[in-house]
Design an enzyme around this catalytic site. Structure first.
Site, PDB file in Angstrom:
ATOM      1  N   THR A 161       0.837  -1.210   0.000  1.00 33.12           N
ATOM      2  CA  THR A 161       0.000   0.000   0.000  1.00 33.12           C
ATOM      3  C   THR A 161       0.869   1.256   0.000  1.00 33.12           C
ATOM      4  O   THR A 161       0.431   2.308  -0.445  1.00 33.12           O
ATOM      5  CB  THR A 161      -0.913   0.044   1.245  1.00 33.12           C
ATOM      6  OG1 THR A 161      -0.129  -0.292   2.388  1.00 33.12           O
ATOM      7  CG2 THR A 161      -2.081  -0.916   1.114  1.00 33.12           C
ATOM      8  N   GLY A 204      17.077 -10.737   3.601  1.00 33.34           N
ATOM      9  CA  GLY A 204      16.134 -11.342   2.656  1.00 33.34           C
ATOM     10  C   GLY A 204      14.976 -12.034   3.343  1.00 33.34           C
ATOM     11  O   GLY A 204      14.341 -12.918   2.777  1.00 33.34           O
ATOM     12  N   GLY A 236      12.336 -10.330   4.636  1.00 36.44           N
ATOM     13  CA  GLY A 236      11.174  -9.439   4.660  1.00 36.44           C
ATOM     14  C   GLY A 236      11.114  -8.618   5.932  1.00 36.44           C
ATOM     15  O   GLY A 236      10.047  -8.151   6.331  1.00 36.44           O
ATOM     16  N   SER A 246      16.027  -5.496   6.430  1.00 42.18           N
ATOM     17  CA  SER A 246      17.459  -5.406   6.743  1.00 42.18           C
ATOM     18  C   SER A 246      18.107  -4.252   5.968  1.00 42.18           C
ATOM     19  O   SER A 246      19.036  -3.614   6.464  1.00 42.18           O
ATOM     20  CB  SER A 246      18.163  -6.728   6.437  1.00 42.18           C
ATOM     21  OG  SER A 246      17.925  -7.116   5.110  1.00 42.18           O
ATOM     22  N   SER A 247      17.616  -3.959   4.776  1.00 45.99           N
ATOM     23  CA  SER A 247      18.200  -2.848   3.994  1.00 45.99           C
ATOM     24  C   SER A 247      17.973  -1.516   4.699  1.00 45.99           C
ATOM     25  O   SER A 247      18.898  -0.715   4.864  1.00 45.99           O
ATOM     26  CB  SER A 247      17.571  -2.747   2.605  1.00 45.99           C
ATOM     27  OG  SER A 247      17.460  -3.993   2.017  1.00 45.99           O
ATOM     28  N   ASP A 300       9.453   0.952   5.388  1.00 45.00           N
ATOM     29  CA  ASP A 300      10.558   0.379   6.156  1.00 45.00           C
ATOM     30  C   ASP A 300      11.356   1.466   6.870  1.00 45.00           C
ATOM     31  O   ASP A 300      11.610   1.376   8.076  1.00 45.00           O
ATOM     32  CB  ASP A 300      11.497  -0.421   5.236  1.00 45.00           C
ATOM     33  CG  ASP A 300      10.775  -1.564   4.543  1.00 45.00           C
ATOM     34  OD1 ASP A 300       9.593  -1.785   4.846  1.00 45.00           O
ATOM     35  OD2 ASP A 300      11.397  -2.234   3.700  1.00 45.00           O
TER      36      ASP A 300
HETATM   37  C1  GLA Z   1       9.030  -3.806   1.068  1.00 41.67           C
HETATM   38  C2  GLA Z   1       9.210  -2.346   0.740  1.00 41.67           C
HETATM   39  C3  GLA Z   1       8.125  -1.498   1.416  1.00 41.67           C
HETATM   40  C4  GLA Z   1       6.729  -2.042   1.106  1.00 41.67           C
HETATM   41  C5  GLA Z   1       6.674  -3.554   1.361  1.00 41.67           C
HETATM   42  C6  GLA Z   1       5.375  -4.166   0.905  1.00 41.67           C
HETATM   43  O1  GLA Z   1       9.238  -4.019   2.433  1.00 41.67           O
HETATM   44  O2  GLA Z   1      10.480  -1.887   1.161  1.00 41.67           O
HETATM   45  O3  GLA Z   1       8.249  -0.156   1.001  1.00 41.67           O
HETATM   46  O4  GLA Z   1       6.358  -1.725  -0.202  1.00 41.67           O
HETATM   47  O5  GLA Z   1       7.732  -4.227   0.714  1.00 41.67           O
HETATM   48  O6  GLA Z   1       4.297  -3.656   1.602  1.00 41.67           O
END
Ligand code: GLA
Length: 397
Positions: free
Chosen positions: A40, A130, A132, A135-136, A183
């Site tokens: 979103t 990696g 989800g 980490s970046s 993030d």
């Molecule tokens: C990654 C991206 C976020 C977001 C999610 C999915 O984590 O870095 O900006 O788009 O995927 O909701």
């Protein structure tokens, strides 16, 4: 489980071991879990996240010769990668260096880094890469946070908002990943025992307490993903196509997430199949995020959990960003009595499942979810209870 103070201590020690001197600054940034609000953010919608106990710490020292040296204890290099302030944008360096160097480049473009300055960095992380769990963004924010004390007087520093923006631009521009702001926002601004609710249409966020009777449990599948090489960009494009298609019928429409579900019903048939499916995911997810917040406000835990599970179904069927491994974790978690809901967290195509649980959820139940997974995939997933922690921490030495 490592905490921020322990990571700061480790990264400072690593700095001494590698460079034989003391750093000038330290910073630590946590990973995040995306509770609800899938894809979103870059569609101008809302999203709910929280910071994790695991994270990434950076120690930084100032040099006067324009050189940059960097080493991470989670990567291959036995000695620091070396480059210079004036050459790193055109050199071929190990891929992971794009995250710290992207932030350093932003700092340079912002005029924060004086002529001739160089940097030594050490990086210590307890975040799986990696998975989800951002980490970046944790690495980017920790680098941004450590840069500030080197170039600004105490009391005159750029605020977290600016560091979040710099980290986000670094990822979009230097790394080349068209991610939204979720993030970096959570990693930068998170608060202990609170959720962060971000509205990507305005880039504002709220901080909401987590009811004490609820907890989050994470299950990390053994499929890791790199969003840079995943279909993330393709989804981004499909969402843009959907937006452009709908803008012909809905005057003033700026974001896909602000399309009313009735308008999607009315005009969706003008879209090609895939952009239409992606749009349906985003539009309905936006409705779910708002309903989730209302459910939490009203103490409706079951409703909140059901919305998370519905989000996963939509990922699976409409956005096509789940995997069989994530589906098994969600399905087997959903069969446990104290699990209120479960879904993939973050970009998808691998990574981690987050389950919303009652505080009576037992270790035995978690192990039983892992048993089911192991029977099918012959690997045991990691699981842990996640406590919502604070975001970026900076120390001037
Ligand atoms: C990654 C991206 C976020 C977001 C999610 C999915 O984590 O870095 O900006 O788009 O995927 O909701």
């Amino acid at each position: 489980m490592s905490t921020s103070p322990a990571r700061l201590e480790s990264v400072a020690r690593l700095f001494g071991d590698v460079y034989g001197t003391l750093p000038n600054s330290l910073a630590d940034a946590p990973g995040r879990v995306e509770v609800i609000g899938n894809h979103t953010d870059y569609n101008g919608g809302s999203v709910v996240g929280a910071a994790l106990e695991r994270g990434t710490a950076v120690a930084m020292g100032l040099r006067a010769d324009g050189r940059i040296r960097l080493i991470s204890d989670t990567r291959q290099e036995a000695v620091p990668v070396e480059t210079t302030m004036t050459s790193f944008t055109s050199e071929r360096l190990p891929d992971w260096c794009a995250y710290p160097l992207g932030v350093i480049d932003e700092a340079r473009l912002n005029g924060w880094v004086p002529e001739g300055a160089g940097l030594d960095l050490t990086i210590h992380s307890t975040l799986p890469i990696g998975a989800g769990l951002a980490s970046s963004a944790a690495l980017e924010l920790a680098v941004a946070g450590a840069l500030v004390p080197l170039f600004f007087e105490a009391g005159n520093e750029p605020g977290t908002e600016m560091l979040v923006a710099a980290a986000h631009r670094a990822e979009n521009r230097f790394v080349g990943m068209p991610c939204g702001l979720l993030d970096q926002t959570v990693v930068g601004h998170a608060r202990e025992d609170h959720l962060i609710v971000m509205d990507a249409a305005t880039n504002r966020h709220d901080v909401v307490p987590i009811p004490s009777s609820l907890g989050f449990v994470l299950f990390q599948s053994h499929v890791s993903h790199a969003l840079v090489t995943s279909p993330y960009e393709e989804r981004h494009r499909e969402c843009r196509q959907a937006l452009m298609g709908l803008q012909r019928f809905i005057p003033g429409l700026r974001h896909l997430a602000s399309v009313h579900p009735a308008d999607l019903d009315a005009y969706g048939s003008v879209l090609e199949t895939r952009p239409r499916m992606r749009a349906q995911h985003v539009v309905e997810e936006q409705v779910r995020v708002l309903a989730f917040q209302e459910a939490l406000r009203n103490g409706k835990r079951e409703t909140a959990g059901a919305l998370m599970s519905a989000s996963h179904e939509s990922s699976r069927l409409l956005f096509d960003n789940s995997t069989p491994e994530l589906d098994v974790l969600v399905a087997s978690a959903s069969q446990q009595e104290n699990v209120l809901g479960a879904r993939l967290s973050g970009g998808g195509w691998g990574g981690t499942v987050v389950a919303l649980v009652r505080d009576t959820f037992s270790d035995h139940q978690a192990e039983s979810i892992c048993d089911t997974y192991e029977e099918l995939f012959e690997v045991r997933p990691h699981w842990w209870r996640s406590r919502a922690c604070r975001g970026l921490v900076q120390e001037r030495l």
